[in-house]
Design a protein around this motif. Sequence first.
Motif, mmCIF file in Angstrom:
data_model
loop_
_atom_site.group_PDB
_atom_site.id
_atom_site.type_symbol
_atom_site.label_atom_id
_atom_site.label_comp_id
_atom_site.label_asym_id
_atom_site.label_seq_id
_atom_site.Cartn_x
_atom_site.Cartn_y
_atom_site.Cartn_z
ATOM 1 N N ALA A 8 0.944 -1.321 -0.224
ATOM 2 C CA ALA A 8 -0.076 -0.023 -0.041
ATOM 3 C C ALA A 8 0.922 1.335 0.130
ATOM 4 O O ALA A 8 0.525 2.230 -0.642
ATOM 5 C CB ALA A 8 -0.752 -0.084 1.214
ATOM 6 N N PHE A 9 1.898 1.340 0.701
ATOM 7 C CA PHE A 9 2.880 2.257 0.805
ATOM 8 C C PHE A 9 3.514 2.723 -0.699
ATOM 9 O O PHE A 9 3.524 3.928 -1.070
ATOM 10 C CB PHE A 9 3.983 2.054 1.795
ATOM 11 C CG PHE A 9 5.046 3.268 1.884
ATOM 12 C CD1 PHE A 9 4.701 4.465 2.598
ATOM 13 C CD2 PHE A 9 6.175 2.939 1.073
ATOM 14 C CE1 PHE A 9 5.780 5.317 2.589
ATOM 15 C CE2 PHE A 9 7.243 3.914 1.193
ATOM 16 C CZ PHE A 9 7.043 5.146 2.076
ATOM 17 N N ALA A 10 3.908 1.564 -1.301
ATOM 18 C CA ALA A 10 4.187 1.683 -2.709
ATOM 19 C C ALA A 10 3.152 2.266 -3.483
ATOM 20 O O ALA A 10 3.544 3.286 -4.559
ATOM 21 C CB ALA A 10 4.608 0.339 -3.451
ATOM 22 N N LEU A 11 1.984 1.801 -3.537
ATOM 23 C CA LEU A 11 0.890 2.578 -4.348
ATOM 24 C C LEU A 11 0.830 3.998 -3.916
ATOM 25 O O LEU A 11 0.576 4.898 -4.909
ATOM 26 C CB LEU A 11 -0.628 1.835 -3.742
ATOM 27 C CG LEU A 11 -0.560 0.384 -4.369
ATOM 28 C CD1 LEU A 11 -1.987 -0.270 -4.062
ATOM 29 C CD2 LEU A 11 -0.310 0.283 -5.930
ATOM 30 N N VAL A 12 0.761 4.272 -2.623
ATOM 31 C CA VAL A 12 0.709 5.778 -2.423
ATOM 32 C C VAL A 12 1.965 6.498 -3.019
ATOM 33 O O VAL A 12 1.566 7.540 -3.754
ATOM 34 C CB VAL A 12 0.704 5.938 -0.918
ATOM 35 C CG1 VAL A 12 1.128 7.423 -0.397
ATOM 36 C CG2 VAL A 12 -0.375 5.461 -0.111
ATOM 37 N N ILE A 13 3.135 6.256 -2.899
ATOM 38 C CA ILE A 13 3.990 6.843 -3.682
ATOM 39 C C ILE A 13 3.978 6.924 -5.103
ATOM 40 O O ILE A 13 4.177 7.707 -5.850
ATOM 41 C CB ILE A 13 5.429 6.083 -3.036
ATOM 42 C CG1 ILE A 13 5.840 6.212 -1.662
ATOM 43 C CG2 ILE A 13 6.664 6.861 -4.035
ATOM 44 C CD1 ILE A 13 5.718 7.679 -1.265
ATOM 45 N N GLY A 14 3.594 5.643 -5.491
ATOM 46 C CA GLY A 14 3.397 5.419 -7.106
ATOM 47 C C GLY A 14 2.211 6.528 -7.881
ATOM 48 O O GLY A 14 2.611 7.255 -8.659
ATOM 49 N N VAL A 15 1.367 6.575 -6.957
ATOM 50 C CA VAL A 15 0.198 7.547 -7.638
ATOM 51 C C VAL A 15 0.727 8.789 -7.850
ATOM 52 O O VAL A 15 0.489 9.514 -8.760
ATOM 53 C CB VAL A 15 -0.855 7.364 -6.543
ATOM 54 C CG1 VAL A 15 -1.985 8.593 -6.972
ATOM 55 C CG2 VAL A 15 -1.897 6.140 -6.644
ATOM 56 N N LEU A 16 1.459 9.375 -6.843
ATOM 57 C CA LEU A 16 1.905 10.607 -6.545
ATOM 58 C C LEU A 16 2.954 10.711 -7.828
ATOM 59 O O LEU A 16 2.933 11.742 -8.500
ATOM 60 C CB LEU A 16 2.568 11.108 -5.104
ATOM 61 C CG LEU A 16 1.691 10.966 -4.314
ATOM 62 C CD1 LEU A 16 2.598 11.432 -2.764
ATOM 63 C CD2 LEU A 16 0.804 12.099 -4.231
ATOM 64 N N VAL A 17 3.834 9.989 -7.774
ATOM 65 C CA VAL A 17 4.831 10.149 -8.775
ATOM 66 C C VAL A 17 4.540 9.987 -10.400
ATOM 67 O O VAL A 17 4.697 10.422 -11.209
ATOM 68 C CB VAL A 17 5.955 8.913 -8.633
ATOM 69 C CG1 VAL A 17 7.049 8.888 -9.846
ATOM 70 C CG2 VAL A 17 6.846 9.194 -7.330
ATOM 71 N N ALA A 18 3.317 9.089 -10.476
ATOM 72 C CA ALA A 18 2.727 8.796 -11.808
ATOM 73 C C ALA A 18 2.161 10.078 -12.391
ATOM 74 O O ALA A 18 2.160 10.421 -13.356
ATOM 75 C CB ALA A 18 1.861 7.851 -11.908
ATOM 76 N N THR A 19 1.203 10.680 -11.293
ATOM 77 C CA THR A 19 0.632 12.214 -11.901
ATOM 78 C C THR A 19 1.708 13.067 -12.134
ATOM 79 O O THR A 19 1.376 13.783 -13.376
ATOM 80 C CB THR A 19 -0.191 12.522 -10.676
ATOM 81 O OG1 THR A 19 -0.987 11.552 -10.312
ATOM 82 C CG2 THR A 19 -0.793 13.817 -10.856
ATOM 83 N N TYR A 20 2.744 13.101 -11.490
ATOM 84 C CA TYR A 20 3.814 13.959 -11.787
ATOM 85 C C TYR A 20 4.462 13.707 -13.151
ATOM 86 O O TYR A 20 4.677 14.940 -13.945
ATOM 87 C CB TYR A 20 4.898 14.061 -10.573
ATOM 88 C CG TYR A 20 6.146 14.540 -11.004
ATOM 89 C CD1 TYR A 20 6.343 15.907 -10.869
ATOM 90 C CD2 TYR A 20 7.377 13.845 -11.491
ATOM 91 C CE1 TYR A 20 7.698 16.657 -11.118
ATOM 92 C CE2 TYR A 20 8.343 14.526 -11.810
ATOM 93 C CZ TYR A 20 8.770 15.836 -11.671
ATOM 94 O OH TYR A 20 9.967 16.253 -12.210
#
Length: 301
Positions: free
Chosen positions: A264-276
């Motif tokens: 879940a932590f990886a998903l949180v980071i991933g969503v932010l990075v993917a949007t950026y």
Amino acid sequence: MELLRNTNIDFMGLRKISFIISGIVAIVGILGVIAIGRGTANMGIDFSGGIAMQVKFNQPVTTQGVRDALSKGGIHEVELQEITGGNQILVKMHKSEKSAQNVEDALKQNLAGNAFTVESSTEIGPSIGEKLKKDTLIAVALSMLGIILYIAWRFDFKFGVGAVVATMHDVLAMIAVFYVLHKEVNILLITAVLTIAGYSLTDTVVVFDRIRENMHKSLKDPMFVIFNRSINETLSRTIITSVTTFLSAVSLYLFGGEVINDFAFALVIGVLVATYSSIFVASPIVALWEKSSETPEAKAA
């Protein structure tokens, strides 16, 4: 639903700063990949080999109590995760530590007043771990190839390259965070990486769709103007999609339990990075490429 209307942010003007930030993140991510390849990162038993046991106790028990019991039995390097409901503990340890039988003996001896049963016990050898690492690299490589072929077919080769660079950026960013925080690298992380790769591609395609549409409408406008307009026009949709996905990932992280905590932590980071990356990585790369071939009149404008 639109949160923002008629925005006029110069995203292309921020490309140099974003490239510097992304470059630093990518370098750290590459160092993380090298550490994973050499086995010097915090490798989970999925890749390094080891034992995972799910133990169910008759009475309530804490992870610290189980850790103390195992420590008295000579088992020190062990990872414990409490499974919500049912007095269950997940015991993980690397192959070099002890065997599953040693764990059972230590618990029986030092937690004699709390009977338990072993719900499941999985042993992964080093050779299986090596095979998983190779299969993981193949899976990531094939997904990148699939992305560039799909985007090149749907849009243009330039867009395909931009999408792949952005997706690789997202993958390296997630690995960089796990590497810096010394979090465990396991199959769940790879699952999260591939999940975010798909999310990043979806977000990027939405922006690319609007860019292509505006390129056909405004043939004489400068390329940076077209790209800025397109990103601003899809900004509200991007924010709404990212925020809702982000909140879901945060909920999973807070309430999903320790077993899937890192996922879940990886998903949180991933969503932010993917949007950026869809705004500040994929789009600027394609814009610079397209700008190099635009008409002299457009360049002058």
